[in-house]
Write a protein that holds these residues in place. Structure first.
Motif, mmCIF file in Angstrom:
data_model
loop_
_atom_site.group_PDB
_atom_site.id
_atom_site.type_symbol
_atom_site.label_atom_id
_atom_site.label_comp_id
_atom_site.label_asym_id
_atom_site.label_seq_id
_atom_site.Cartn_x
_atom_site.Cartn_y
_atom_site.Cartn_z
ATOM 1 N N GLY A 121 19.420 48.745 44.140
ATOM 2 C CA GLY A 121 19.933 47.441 42.951
ATOM 3 C C GLY A 121 21.376 49.002 42.280
ATOM 4 O O GLY A 121 21.293 48.176 41.692
ATOM 5 N N THR A 122 20.782 49.825 42.917
ATOM 6 C CA THR A 122 21.603 50.931 41.667
ATOM 7 C C THR A 122 23.363 50.276 41.306
ATOM 8 O O THR A 122 23.527 49.796 39.997
ATOM 9 N N THR A 159 22.640 46.726 39.331
ATOM 10 C CA THR A 159 22.315 47.147 38.659
ATOM 11 C C THR A 159 23.019 47.364 36.984
ATOM 12 O O THR A 159 23.533 47.104 36.130
ATOM 13 N N TRP A 203 25.938 44.505 35.962
ATOM 14 C CA TRP A 203 25.174 43.268 35.567
ATOM 15 C C TRP A 203 25.039 44.224 34.011
ATOM 16 O O TRP A 203 25.767 43.303 33.324
ATOM 17 N N HIS A 204 25.129 45.020 33.875
ATOM 18 C CA HIS A 204 24.847 45.717 31.976
ATOM 19 C C HIS A 204 26.319 45.880 31.524
ATOM 20 O O HIS A 204 27.335 45.373 30.651
ATOM 21 N N TRP A 233 19.873 39.257 41.964
ATOM 22 C CA TRP A 233 19.500 40.980 41.294
ATOM 23 C C TRP A 233 20.051 40.821 40.062
ATOM 24 O O TRP A 233 19.332 41.489 39.025
ATOM 25 N N PHE A 234 21.302 39.681 39.128
ATOM 26 C CA PHE A 234 21.014 39.724 38.256
ATOM 27 C C PHE A 234 20.309 39.011 37.279
ATOM 28 O O PHE A 234 20.127 39.367 35.945
ATOM 29 N N ARG A 241 16.844 38.230 38.097
ATOM 30 C CA ARG A 241 16.344 40.183 37.691
ATOM 31 C C ARG A 241 16.263 40.958 37.183
ATOM 32 O O ARG A 241 15.334 40.917 35.689
ATOM 33 N N GLU A 242 17.352 41.392 37.034
ATOM 34 C CA GLU A 242 17.984 41.977 35.870
ATOM 35 C C GLU A 242 17.384 41.571 34.393
ATOM 36 O O GLU A 242 17.165 41.800 33.259
ATOM 37 N N ASN A 260 14.237 41.732 33.256
ATOM 38 C CA ASN A 260 13.335 42.773 33.363
ATOM 39 C C ASN A 260 11.780 42.461 34.207
ATOM 40 O O ASN A 260 10.704 43.167 33.641
ATOM 41 N N PRO A 299 11.707 44.991 40.090
ATOM 42 C CA PRO A 299 12.538 45.079 41.932
ATOM 43 C C PRO A 299 12.333 43.807 42.798
ATOM 44 O O PRO A 299 13.884 43.495 43.221
ATOM 45 N N TRP A 358 13.944 39.594 42.778
ATOM 46 C CA TRP A 358 14.903 38.764 43.466
ATOM 47 C C TRP A 358 14.904 38.240 44.727
ATOM 48 O O TRP A 358 15.410 37.488 45.395
#
Length: 189
Positions: free
Chosen positions: A111-112, A115, A118-119, A141-142, A144-145, A148, A151, A154
């Motif tokens: 998910g790099t 991630t 999203w940031h 995934w967003f 989940r990010e 925090n 992994p 999601w």
């Protein structure tokens, strides 16, 4: 406020074929129109969307109704977080085989890319109202990010429905918080 939107229902029954890029079904267009009606009184000035046909068509309907501009963004492309061999223990063993069937073009190792996406999106848009049109796994995934969470979380978020709304805004400390999750719109009869 960032509004995450999964595209409307896709046309056709062959979505499972690698490389398929269907547009919206008639129901999908109606779903997105109802979502546009829900967002009509929000000060949305920009709609970013992934490069797929169904996200592009979703964004087009939204922009027509919101008077906002649309921009394609590879940050919102259809991706599936797939664990590397070093991170496979982050996921339950009964999920491991499923990852083998994820098309190569959609694989996002650990998910790099998601991630980072999203940031970047949060940093650039947290202080404005923007709609991001993407896919179910990306929305999950967003979220989940933002939470925090571990992994594999999601895969337990959802299911993310078609043309649903997930809104993320800053708390008093400026950190992202989920304010609305997977909100469905009611279709007119």
């Amino acid at each position: 406020m960032i509004h995450l939107v999964r595209h409307g229902e896709a046309a056709g029954e062959r979505m499972d074929l690698a490389g398929a890029d269907p547009g919206l079904s008639e129901l999908g267009r109606r779903q997105v129109q109802a979502l546009a009606n829900r967002l009509a009184f929000r000060p949305v000035r920009q709609v970013l969307h992934g490069p797929s046909r169904r996200t592009t068509e979703t964004a087009s309907i939204l922009t027509e109704n919101l008077g906002a501009g649309a921009t394609v963004s590879d940050l919102l492309a259809d991706r599936t977080p797939v664990p590397s061999s070093e991170r496979s223990s982050d996921y339950p063993t009964h999920r491991w085989e499923w990852f083998h069937d994820v098309p190569e073009a959609e694989r996002d190792l650990d998910g790099t890319d998601l991630t980072a996406a999203w940031h970047k999106l949060w940093f650039e848009h947290h202080d404005e109202e923007v709609v991001l049109v993407t896919h179910a796994f990306v929305v999950a995934w967003f979220v989940r990010e933002v939470l925090n969470a571990p992994p594999a979380t999601w895969m337990r978020i959802g299911p993310i429905g078609n043309a649903t709304l997930t809104s993320i805004g800053p708390n008093i400390a400026g950190e992202p918080v989920v304010e609305t999750f997977n909100a469905e719109v009611v279709l007119p009869i």
